[in-house]
Design a protein around this motif. Sequence first.
Motif, PDB file in Angstrom:
ATOM      1  N   MET A   1       0.828  -1.201   0.000  1.00 48.55           N
ATOM      2  CA  MET A   1       0.000   0.000   0.000  1.00 48.55           C
ATOM      3  C   MET A   1       0.866   1.256   0.000  1.00 48.55           C
ATOM      4  O   MET A   1       0.546   2.249  -0.655  1.00 48.55           O
ATOM      5  CB  MET A   1      -0.925  -0.013   1.219  1.00 48.55           C
ATOM      6  CG  MET A   1      -2.010  -1.062   1.151  1.00 48.55           C
ATOM      7  SD  MET A   1      -3.209  -0.726  -0.162  1.00 48.55           S
ATOM      8  CE  MET A   1      -4.186   0.577   0.595  1.00 48.55           C
TER       9      MET A   1
ATOM     10  N   GLU B   1       0.636   4.074  -2.832  1.00 50.24           N
ATOM     11  CA  GLU B   1       0.267   5.435  -2.438  1.00 50.24           C
ATOM     12  C   GLU B   1       1.289   6.443  -2.939  1.00 50.24           C
ATOM     13  O   GLU B   1       0.930   7.549  -3.384  1.00 50.24           O
ATOM     14  CB  GLU B   1       0.149   5.513  -0.921  1.00 50.24           C
ATOM     15  CG  GLU B   1      -0.301   6.861  -0.401  1.00 50.24           C
ATOM     16  CD  GLU B   1      -0.385   6.913   1.112  1.00 50.24           C
ATOM     17  OE1 GLU B   1      -0.971   7.877   1.639  1.00 50.24           O
ATOM     18  OE2 GLU B   1       0.146   5.988   1.760  1.00 50.24           O
TER      19      GLU B   1
ATOM     20  N   ARG C   1      -5.195   8.095   1.302  1.00 51.02           N
ATOM     21  CA  ARG C   1      -5.178   6.925   2.187  1.00 51.02           C
ATOM     22  C   ARG C   1      -6.247   7.153   3.254  1.00 51.02           C
ATOM     23  O   ARG C   1      -6.224   8.169   3.958  1.00 51.02           O
ATOM     24  CB  ARG C   1      -3.794   6.788   2.818  1.00 51.02           C
ATOM     25  CG  ARG C   1      -3.582   5.522   3.643  1.00 51.02           C
ATOM     26  CD  ARG C   1      -3.357   4.333   2.751  1.00 51.02           C
ATOM     27  NE  ARG C   1      -2.910   3.170   3.495  1.00 51.02           N
ATOM     28  CZ  ARG C   1      -1.626   2.817   3.639  1.00 51.02           C
ATOM     29  NH1 ARG C   1      -0.672   3.575   3.102  1.00 51.02           N
ATOM     30  NH2 ARG C   1      -1.299   1.722   4.290  1.00 51.02           N
TER      31      ARG C   1
ATOM     32  N   ARG D   1      -5.488   1.772   6.919  1.00 51.84           N
ATOM     33  CA  ARG D   1      -4.261   1.003   6.701  1.00 51.84           C
ATOM     34  C   ARG D   1      -4.360   0.148   5.448  1.00 51.84           C
ATOM     35  O   ARG D   1      -3.364  -0.083   4.763  1.00 51.84           O
ATOM     36  CB  ARG D   1      -4.002   0.122   7.928  1.00 51.84           C
ATOM     37  CG  ARG D   1      -2.850  -0.824   7.738  1.00 51.84           C
ATOM     38  CD  ARG D   1      -2.511  -1.568   8.999  1.00 51.84           C
ATOM     39  NE  ARG D   1      -1.428  -2.493   8.797  1.00 51.84           N
ATOM     40  CZ  ARG D   1      -0.709  -3.043   9.750  1.00 51.84           C
ATOM     41  NH1 ARG D   1      -0.964  -2.715  11.013  1.00 51.84           N
ATOM     42  NH2 ARG D   1       0.254  -3.888   9.500  1.00 51.84           N
TER      43      ARG D   1
ATOM     44  N   ILE E   1      -7.102   2.777  -0.016  1.00 52.20           N
ATOM     45  CA  ILE E   1      -6.862   4.059  -0.678  1.00 52.20           C
ATOM     46  C   ILE E   1      -8.088   4.331  -1.539  1.00 52.20           C
ATOM     47  O   ILE E   1      -8.622   3.415  -2.174  1.00 52.20           O
ATOM     48  CB  ILE E   1      -5.596   4.022  -1.557  1.00 52.20           C
ATOM     49  CG1 ILE E   1      -4.349   3.844  -0.692  1.00 52.20           C
ATOM     50  CG2 ILE E   1      -5.478   5.285  -2.410  1.00 52.20           C
ATOM     51  CD1 ILE E   1      -3.065   3.648  -1.504  1.00 52.20           C
TER      52      ILE E   1
ATOM     53  N   HIS F   1      -7.135   9.013   9.714  1.00 53.54           N
ATOM     54  CA  HIS F   1      -7.221   9.644   8.391  1.00 53.54           C
ATOM     55  C   HIS F   1      -8.499  10.457   8.210  1.00 53.54           C
ATOM     56  O   HIS F   1      -8.639  11.141   7.190  1.00 53.54           O
ATOM     57  CB  HIS F   1      -7.168   8.566   7.307  1.00 53.54           C
ATOM     58  CG  HIS F   1      -5.906   7.768   7.310  1.00 53.54           C
ATOM     59  ND1 HIS F   1      -4.714   8.252   6.832  1.00 53.54           N
ATOM     60  CD2 HIS F   1      -5.644   6.500   7.750  1.00 53.54           C
ATOM     61  CE1 HIS F   1      -3.770   7.325   6.967  1.00 53.54           C
ATOM     62  NE2 HIS F   1      -4.310   6.253   7.516  1.00 53.54           N
TER      63      HIS F   1
END
Length: 295
Positions: free
Chosen positions: A228, A232, A242, A245, A248, A281
């Motif tokens: 990931m 990203e 993101r 975890r 995306i 996030h």
Amino acid sequence: MPDRPAADAYSRFQPWRRAFETGFWLAATLVNAVGNSVTVLVDHRRGGLEYAAWEPVVWEWSSGLAWLALVPAIVWFTRRFPLHWDTWWRQLPWHLLASVVVSLLHVLGMVAMRTAAYRLQGTGYDFGPWLPGLAYEYLKDARSYLVMVGMIELYRLVLRRMQGEARLLDAPDAGPPVEPLERPERFLVRKLGREFLVAAKDIEWAQASGNYVNLRVAGRDYPLRSTMADLEARLDPALFARIHRSYIVNLDRVASIEPLDTGDARIHLADGTLLPCSRRHREGLRDRIASAAAG
């Protein structure tokens, strides 16, 4: 992106997919109930136990039908809390809790059906002491739940592999690359020996899955061998964010953000898809969407 071959295995399977999935669970219930009914009846006769021939049939079919009724809920739950190699330990507590709830519902359902069947025969059904009985049933049901979840996840893995795989564009043998390789605008998608270009902006969302990241494009998943973090770094930060975890998301696909009591959030996409957003996030995502809207 060029048209996909109309006759690939995944496309041919789609019209039959619902019938196959429904038929599989019906067939599994039928085979298991019939086989267990015969086995239990033979064992009881060998042991000299006095049971009517219809009783093992009622026991096994009531259990099988109760499991069958729970299949849609288990399928939904595995979508909400998928078990992947890199996140299974985070989802395991949820599945342990689910196994308890599923076992309780399974027992209540089969006891209700057995009680009704025995009454039709002019007699009564006795489950026995509930606490020891529930504990005994859970030991069996937990294994059954684990097997069902494993089969569901394996089936989804096969479907993802049928849809194809993706990879980053390679550098040419000679001369400069067409576009910067550190942030490609297109990915190569391989399907049945053929390769197709997928625009990065067409990626709806990405989900970690072990050593792969599944790219969702036009309703299909294309496994990309990457982490990931690497993916990203290669995607345009103005377009992708993101949110978790393991996730995306393409910001252009986000319809709304639903805050949850836990501090996390649920992302609603324009096509109705729901994605988890961790509290780490959540605020950053909200600010980015607000800035993009203002801009």
